[in-house]
Design a protein around this motif. Structure first.
Motif, PDB file in Angstrom:
ATOM      1  N   GLY A 195      25.858 156.941   6.645  1.00  0.00           N
ATOM      2  CA  GLY A 195      26.092 157.319   8.127  1.00  0.00           C
ATOM      3  C   GLY A 195      25.289 157.948   8.940  1.00  0.00           C
ATOM      4  N   ALA A 196      23.896 157.806   8.338  1.00  0.00           N
ATOM      5  CA  ALA A 196      22.663 158.398   9.045  1.00  0.00           C
ATOM      6  C   ALA A 196      22.341 157.564  10.360  1.00  0.00           C
ATOM      7  CB  ALA A 196      21.808 158.662   8.306  1.00  0.00           C
ATOM      8  N   THR A 197      21.648 157.941  11.222  1.00  0.00           N
ATOM      9  CA  THR A 197      21.137 157.287  12.307  1.00  0.00           C
ATOM     10  C   THR A 197      19.616 157.014  11.656  1.00  0.00           C
ATOM     11  OG1 THR A 197      22.518 157.798  14.031  1.00  0.00           O
ATOM     12  CG2 THR A 197      20.210 157.159  14.578  1.00  0.00           C
ATOM     13  N   VAL A 198      19.002 155.802  11.673  1.00  0.00           N
ATOM     14  CA  VAL A 198      17.822 155.596  11.014  1.00  0.00           C
ATOM     15  C   VAL A 198      17.013 154.986  11.993  1.00  0.00           C
ATOM     16  CG1 VAL A 198      16.864 154.614   9.187  1.00  0.00           C
ATOM     17  CG2 VAL A 198      18.997 155.369   9.098  1.00  0.00           C
ATOM     18  N   LYS A 199      15.397 155.480  11.972  1.00  0.00           N
ATOM     19  CA  LYS A 199      14.759 154.821  13.118  1.00  0.00           C
ATOM     20  C   LYS A 199      13.344 154.566  12.017  1.00  0.00           C
ATOM     21  CE  LYS A 199      12.383 155.620  17.440  1.00  0.00           C
ATOM     22  NZ  LYS A 199      13.159 154.738  18.075  1.00  0.00           N
ATOM     23  N   LEU A 200      12.858 153.254  12.481  1.00  0.00           N
ATOM     24  CA  LEU A 200      11.628 152.941  11.583  1.00  0.00           C
ATOM     25  C   LEU A 200      10.459 153.075  12.688  1.00  0.00           C
ATOM     26  CD1 LEU A 200      13.607 151.604   9.646  1.00  0.00           C
ATOM     27  CD2 LEU A 200      11.828 150.010   9.254  1.00  0.00           C
ATOM     28  N   THR A 201       9.345 153.534  12.356  1.00  0.00           N
ATOM     29  CA  THR A 201       8.247 153.566  13.441  1.00  0.00           C
ATOM     30  C   THR A 201       7.577 152.409  13.549  1.00  0.00           C
ATOM     31  OG1 THR A 201       6.609 153.837  11.342  1.00  0.00           O
ATOM     32  CG2 THR A 201       7.473 156.124  12.572  1.00  0.00           C
ATOM     33  N   GLN A 202       7.805 151.255  12.684  1.00  0.00           N
ATOM     34  CA  GLN A 202       7.399 149.969  12.921  1.00  0.00           C
ATOM     35  C   GLN A 202       8.134 148.934  11.854  1.00  0.00           C
ATOM     36  OE1 GLN A 202       5.460 147.446  11.229  1.00  0.00           O
ATOM     37  NE2 GLN A 202       4.967 148.776   9.275  1.00  0.00           N
ATOM     38  N   ASN A 203       8.608 147.833  12.548  1.00  0.00           N
ATOM     39  CA  ASN A 203       9.427 146.891  11.558  1.00  0.00           C
ATOM     40  C   ASN A 203       8.672 145.593  11.210  1.00  0.00           C
ATOM     41  OD1 ASN A 203      11.345 146.099   9.704  1.00  0.00           O
ATOM     42  ND2 ASN A 203      12.744 145.824  11.665  1.00  0.00           N
ATOM     43  N   GLY A 204       7.379 145.566  11.609  1.00  0.00           N
ATOM     44  CA  GLY A 204       6.737 144.242  11.467  1.00  0.00           C
ATOM     45  C   GLY A 204       6.806 143.498  12.906  1.00  0.00           C
ATOM     46  N   ASP A 205       7.395 144.303  13.969  1.00  0.00           N
ATOM     47  CA  ASP A 205       7.484 143.684  15.077  1.00  0.00           C
ATOM     48  C   ASP A 205       6.411 144.084  16.176  1.00  0.00           C
ATOM     49  OD1 ASP A 205       7.894 146.632  15.190  1.00  0.00           O
ATOM     50  OD2 ASP A 205       9.982 146.264  15.890  1.00  0.00           O
ATOM     51  N   ARG A 206       5.223 144.507  15.808  1.00  0.00           N
ATOM     52  CA  ARG A 206       4.154 144.759  16.590  1.00  0.00           C
ATOM     53  C   ARG A 206       2.980 144.414  15.945  1.00  0.00           C
ATOM     54  NH1 ARG A 206       4.165 151.099  17.996  1.00  0.00           N
ATOM     55  NH2 ARG A 206       1.968 150.354  18.723  1.00  0.00           N
ATOM     56  N   ALA A 207       1.846 143.806  16.664  1.00  0.00           N
ATOM     57  CA  ALA A 207       0.670 143.499  16.346  1.00  0.00           C
ATOM     58  C   ALA A 207       0.013 144.231  15.313  1.00  0.00           C
ATOM     59  CB  ALA A 207      -0.297 142.820  17.709  1.00  0.00           C
ATOM     60  N   TRP A 208      -0.132 145.264  15.575  1.00  0.00           N
ATOM     61  CA  TRP A 208      -0.768 146.725  14.861  1.00  0.00           C
ATOM     62  C   TRP A 208      -0.520 147.885  15.076  1.00  0.00           C
ATOM     63  CZ3 TRP A 208      -3.431 150.299  17.506  1.00  0.00           C
ATOM     64  CH2 TRP A 208      -3.425 149.851  18.767  1.00  0.00           C
ATOM     65  N   GLY A 209      -0.657 148.726  14.193  1.00  0.00           N
ATOM     66  CA  GLY A 209      -0.318 150.027  14.389  1.00  0.00           C
ATOM     67  C   GLY A 209       1.262 150.362  14.044  1.00  0.00           C
ATOM     68  N   PRO A 210       1.655 151.337  14.572  1.00  0.00           N
ATOM     69  CA  PRO A 210       0.950 152.243  15.604  1.00  0.00           C
ATOM     70  C   PRO A 210       0.059 153.367  14.933  1.00  0.00           C
ATOM     71  CG  PRO A 210       3.113 153.066  15.009  1.00  0.00           C
ATOM     72  CD  PRO A 210       3.077 151.834  14.365  1.00  0.00           C
ATOM     73  N   CYS A 211      -0.856 153.931  16.008  1.00  0.00           N
ATOM     74  CA  CYS A 211      -1.694 154.987  15.551  1.00  0.00           C
ATOM     75  C   CYS A 211      -0.775 156.079  14.836  1.00  0.00           C
ATOM     76  CB  CYS A 211      -2.486 155.412  16.537  1.00  0.00           C
ATOM     77  SG  CYS A 211      -3.420 154.344  17.449  1.00  0.00           S
ATOM     78  N   VAL A 212      -1.550 156.937  13.908  1.00  0.00           N
ATOM     79  CA  VAL A 212      -0.772 158.086  13.226  1.00  0.00           C
ATOM     80  C   VAL A 212      -0.274 158.859  14.149  1.00  0.00           C
ATOM     81  CG1 VAL A 212      -2.322 157.733  11.110  1.00  0.00           C
ATOM     82  CG2 VAL A 212      -3.195 159.059  12.788  1.00  0.00           C
ATOM     83  N   THR A 213      -1.197 159.228  15.317  1.00  0.00           N
ATOM     84  CA  THR A 213      -0.494 160.083  16.375  1.00  0.00           C
ATOM     85  C   THR A 213       0.819 159.764  16.743  1.00  0.00           C
ATOM     86  OG1 THR A 213      -1.946 159.001  17.905  1.00  0.00           O
ATOM     87  CG2 THR A 213      -2.724 161.083  17.014  1.00  0.00           C
ATOM     88  N   GLU A 214       0.925 158.329  17.137  1.00  0.00           N
ATOM     89  CA  GLU A 214       2.239 157.908  17.723  1.00  0.00           C
ATOM     90  C   GLU A 214       3.318 158.009  16.512  1.00  0.00           C
ATOM     91  OE1 GLU A 214       4.169 153.824  19.677  1.00  0.00           O
ATOM     92  OE2 GLU A 214       2.201 154.042  19.223  1.00  0.00           O
ATOM     93  N   ARG A 215       2.943 157.574  15.334  1.00  0.00           N
ATOM     94  CA  ARG A 215       4.057 157.602  14.050  1.00  0.00           C
ATOM     95  C   ARG A 215       4.642 159.188  14.023  1.00  0.00           C
ATOM     96  NH1 ARG A 215       3.111 153.414  10.423  1.00  0.00           N
ATOM     97  NH2 ARG A 215       1.475 152.123  10.736  1.00  0.00           N
TER      98      ARG A 215
END
Length: 341
Positions: free
Chosen positions: A187-207
């Protein structure tokens, strides 16, 4: 995680900062010659966990899952962005990128998935798959320095890999997707910081920012180490108390330790993977102040190094789909335990 540095003789950095990421020439750890009685090595907080018996071992029959080639997008419902930090203490394959930088084509973070019925309804979890399969094609982008409060670190790193070429970025995405499914079923709402859907990153600050903006109840960065052969086992990285610049972890140190201890205990029980024999003194826990993903987090957050991609025994597990499912299960159970108190 892995670091950028010497080749497969070093120790993998968990992330270049938070999402460890150095090469074999990164920090080195001293391996313990023998595993002492588990109960004696684990701190009181984990004693109850470490005495559990593992009923069955990991499945080793499934071949490693091959993810899309670096830089390509992988279709997936509920796709979300990724977050990672650079590793500081191990030495995996050289992470120094040699390919020319390409233009960035990133997507904005997608809406968190989940939020159905279940014991975790109303809870938000952010999963940070360490590194990115396309990072090695964008050295100029990932090598630029970012401020993590008490230091400057690389924006992100390439991560490590097995000697056969199975990359940490592939591993972290696979485990993170499995983990997302398990948490959504609760039942949790889940968010991934990236899912192979961006060319690179994100930076650790954005993560770190992704978890903060989502007001996550818990956040975890998934990694695999790149230390020397013979060094094996898992460890969970906890944030140290840091107050410098934009970093102030004091409000989350205690809650993050609680989260980390629960994940360590459940991970051990679900996977049969022993606590690291080269870091953490046999407790499966390590505290660090140099990871941007932790330093800049304002929500309870930890990193987990699921194993060493340069050790034969660990590699047999990390490259098994059945074992990766157990890894996701163990992490999920730890998070559920933390969120339910």
């Amino acid at each position: 995680m892995s670091y950028v540095g010497p080749e497969p003789d070093g120790f993998d950095d968990f992330y270049r900062d938070d999402d460890p990421g150095q090469g074999p020439g990164g920090r080195r750890f001293r391996g313990r010659p023998a595993l002492i009685a588990l109960a004696a090595l684990v701190p009181t907080a984990l004693a109850a966990y470490l005495v559990w018996q593992v009923v069955s071992g990991p499945g080793e029959s499934e071949p490693p899952q091959v993810l899309p080639a670096p830089g390509t997008s992988s279709a997936s419902s509920d796709a979300s962005p990724q977050d990672s930090d650079a590793k500081a203490p191990s030495a995996p394959p050289s992470k120094t990128a040699t390919s020319p930088a390409a233009p960035r084509t990133s997507k904005a973070p997608s809406k968190p998935a989940g939020g159905g019925s279940g014991p975790l309804r109303g809870k938000v979890v952010v999963i940070d798959p360490g590194h990115n399969p396309g990072n090695f094609q964008h050295p100029a982008d990932i090598n630029r320095q970012v401020n993590v409060g008490n230091a400057s670190k690389e924006c992100d790193t390439t991560g490590t890999s097995t000697n056969a070429g199975y990359t940490e970025a592939q591993f972290t995405l696979d485990v993170s997707r499995r983990l997302r499914t398990l948490l959504q079923e609760q039942g949790a709402t889940v968010k991934l910081t990236q899912n192979g859907d961006r060319a690179w990153g994100p930076c650790v600050t954005e993560r770190a920012a992704i978890g903060n903006e989502a007001k996550a109840d818990a956040a975890i960065s998934v990694h695999a180490d790149g230390s020397a052969a013979g060094n094996r086992g898992f460890h969970v990285i906890l944030p140290a108390s840091v107050q410098a610049g934009a970093a102030d972890t004091r409000p989350i140190v205690a809650s993050s330790r609680d989260l980390g201890e629960r994940i360590a205990g459940k991970f051990l029980q679900a996977t049969g993977q022993p606590p690291s024999n080269y870091i953490g003194g046999g407790t499966g826990l390590d505290t660090r102040s140099d990871l941007g993903g932790l330093n800049l987090s304002t929500v309870p957050k930890v990193f987990i190094e699921c194993g060493n991609m340069r050790d034969t025994q660990d590699v047999n597990r990390l490259t098994s789909g059945a074992w990766r499912q157990k890894a996701a299960q163990g992490i999920s159970e730890g998070i559920v335990s933390f969120l339910r108190g």
